[in-house]
Design a protein around this motif. Structure first.
Motif, PDB file in Angstrom:
ATOM      1  N   ASN A  67       1.445-101.052 -72.298  1.00  0.00           N
ATOM      2  CA  ASN A  67       2.260-101.496 -73.414  1.00  0.00           C
ATOM      3  C   ASN A  67       1.796-102.898 -73.794  1.00  0.00           C
ATOM      4  N   PRO A  68       1.031-103.036 -74.883  1.00  0.00           N
ATOM      5  CA  PRO A  68       0.519-104.354 -75.256  1.00  0.00           C
ATOM      6  C   PRO A  68       1.619-105.329 -75.679  1.00  0.00           C
ATOM      7  N   ALA A  69       2.803-104.820 -75.974  1.00  0.00           N
ATOM      8  CA  ALA A  69       3.920-105.689 -76.340  1.00  0.00           C
ATOM      9  C   ALA A  69       4.622-106.250 -75.113  1.00  0.00           C
ATOM     10  N   ASN A  70       4.310-105.720 -73.923  1.00  0.00           N
ATOM     11  CA  ASN A  70       4.937-106.196 -72.687  1.00  0.00           C
ATOM     12  C   ASN A  70       3.878-106.239 -71.589  1.00  0.00           C
ATOM     13  N   ARG A  71       3.126-107.321 -71.528  1.00  0.00           N
ATOM     14  CA  ARG A  71       2.041-107.463 -70.546  1.00  0.00           C
ATOM     15  C   ARG A  71       2.574-107.689 -69.130  1.00  0.00           C
ATOM     16  N   ASN A  72       3.890-107.876 -68.966  1.00  0.00           N
ATOM     17  CA  ASN A  72       4.475-108.025 -67.626  1.00  0.00           C
ATOM     18  C   ASN A  72       4.524-106.695 -66.891  1.00  0.00           C
ATOM     19  N   LEU A  73       4.445-105.597 -67.631  1.00  0.00           N
ATOM     20  CA  LEU A  73       4.452-104.267 -67.015  1.00  0.00           C
ATOM     21  C   LEU A  73       3.044-103.881 -66.599  1.00  0.00           C
TER      22      LEU A  73
END
Length: 105
Positions: A27-33
């Motif tokens: 998910n490029p919108a959530n790099r924490n994942l």
């Protein structure tokens, strides 16, 4: 991502038009994942990507809209369109399989 063994898949006419291999989804919108690696079937004639619900949940993909789709049995249903999703693959595996998977006449 470790290289996978691509597997050609024959369509109903006996031609290779699909490929099953390991892909990395993120998910490029959530790099924490962390990205998720999963085997996926690639239909060379497809214009859309279908992900199982559990993968969309793991990637925390957000529903962008609902669209009507027609299933293989002819039924029409509304499904969520989610995103964004980033897909990575080991190009050597896919390229090695393409000549075997291409339309053979």
């Amino acid at each position: 991502m470790p290289p996978s063994q691509p597997t050609p898949v024959r369509n109903r006419h006996g031609h290779h038009s699909n490929l099953r291999t390991a892909f990395e989804f993120a998910n490029p919108a959530n790099r924490n994942l962390s990205p998720v690696t999963a085997d996926a079937l690639v239909d060379t004639g497809a214009v859309h990507l279908c992900l199982p619900e559990h993968l969309a949940i793991q990637l925390d993909l957000k529903e962008l809209e609902q669209r009507e789709v027609t299933l293989a049995n002819g039924h029409r249903i509304r499904v969520p369109y989610c995103g964004p999703v980033e897909i990575r693959y080991h190009i050597a595996d896919v390229m090695a399989c393409l000549p075997k998977c291409g339309h053979d006449g």
